[in-house]
Design a protein around this motif. Sequence first.
Motif, mmCIF file in Angstrom:
data_model
loop_
_atom_site.group_PDB
_atom_site.id
_atom_site.type_symbol
_atom_site.label_atom_id
_atom_site.label_comp_id
_atom_site.label_asym_id
_atom_site.label_seq_id
_atom_site.Cartn_x
_atom_site.Cartn_y
_atom_site.Cartn_z
ATOM 1 N N GLY A 182 -1.135 5.386 0.570
ATOM 2 C CA GLY A 182 -1.402 4.595 -0.578
ATOM 3 C C GLY A 182 -0.288 5.019 -1.762
ATOM 4 O O GLY A 182 -0.878 4.620 -2.874
ATOM 5 N N GLU A 183 0.380 5.609 -1.595
ATOM 6 C CA GLU A 183 1.271 6.171 -2.805
ATOM 7 C C GLU A 183 2.021 4.929 -3.462
ATOM 8 O O GLU A 183 2.068 5.006 -4.788
ATOM 9 C CB GLU A 183 2.523 6.974 -2.211
ATOM 10 N N THR A 184 2.107 3.851 -2.815
ATOM 11 C CA THR A 184 2.931 2.549 -3.563
ATOM 12 C C THR A 184 1.760 1.998 -4.416
ATOM 13 O O THR A 184 2.211 1.756 -5.780
ATOM 14 C CB THR A 184 3.504 1.613 -2.694
ATOM 15 N N ILE A 185 0.781 1.689 -3.839
ATOM 16 C CA ILE A 185 -0.511 1.015 -4.875
ATOM 17 C C ILE A 185 -0.806 1.806 -5.805
ATOM 18 O O ILE A 185 -1.035 1.452 -6.885
ATOM 19 C CB ILE A 185 -1.598 0.590 -3.626
ATOM 20 N N ASN A 186 -1.111 3.257 -5.701
ATOM 21 C CA ASN A 186 -1.477 4.110 -6.644
ATOM 22 C C ASN A 186 -0.152 4.028 -7.780
ATOM 23 O O ASN A 186 -1.008 4.248 -9.001
ATOM 24 C CB ASN A 186 -1.725 5.500 -6.149
ATOM 25 N N ASP A 187 1.039 4.019 -7.518
ATOM 26 C CA ASP A 187 1.962 4.057 -8.372
ATOM 27 C C ASP A 187 1.795 2.618 -9.069
ATOM 28 O O ASP A 187 1.917 2.711 -10.407
ATOM 29 C CB ASP A 187 3.371 4.087 -7.669
ATOM 30 N N LEU A 188 1.607 1.773 -8.505
ATOM 31 C CA LEU A 188 1.437 0.367 -9.153
ATOM 32 C C LEU A 188 0.390 0.187 -10.064
ATOM 33 O O LEU A 188 0.388 -0.314 -11.288
ATOM 34 C CB LEU A 188 1.342 -0.855 -8.008
ATOM 35 N N ILE B 119 0.718 -1.211 -0.033
ATOM 36 C CA ILE B 119 0.085 -0.048 -0.072
ATOM 37 C C ILE B 119 0.956 1.280 0.013
ATOM 38 O O ILE B 119 0.585 2.048 -0.897
ATOM 39 C CB ILE B 119 -1.080 0.013 1.278
ATOM 40 N N GLY B 120 2.025 1.363 0.863
ATOM 41 C CA GLY B 120 2.726 2.286 0.824
ATOM 42 C C GLY B 120 2.236 3.588 1.851
ATOM 43 O O GLY B 120 0.843 3.628 2.205
ATOM 44 N N ARG B 121 3.046 4.648 2.120
ATOM 45 C CA ARG B 121 2.474 5.703 2.743
ATOM 46 C C ARG B 121 1.535 6.601 2.153
ATOM 47 O O ARG B 121 1.703 6.891 1.105
ATOM 48 C CB ARG B 121 3.728 6.626 3.163
#
Length: 136
Positions: free
Chosen positions: A92-98, A88-90
């Motif tokens: 939601g940044e990681t999941i949004n990037d994925l 998910i990341g901080r």
Amino acid sequence: AGVVGKVIGRGGETIRDLQMRSGCNIQIDQNFPEGHPRKITITGTAAQVEQGAVMVDQKINDNGPSAVVPGSAANTIDCPKSVVGRVIGRGGETINDLQARSGARIQIDQNVPEGAPCKISITGSAQAVEAGSKMV
């Protein structure tokens, strides 16, 4: 408001995704008393409006995160609860990037019994699902 929430999504992410994938513009009139149906206006070309209407209808009648549109694919990955935060990341940044890089929709169901793995649902075109699965 629960059904409207399903169509709009957290922070508007679901409605933005529906608009991006269908190419249409979706407006929801919230000026109705609690418990009354909302008016949803879908604009665009005839094909975009039809696709958008089908996708909104699926969201409204969908009881789970995996509404699969014809011509699309889906994949579910088990993920240990201890690792979900990294996916998910901080904020939601990681999941949004994925999601942005793969073009797939990635949803994580964390409502699982203690000790059971979380389910990550990846939906979109076959190519996007394959890319998203590899990235996760």
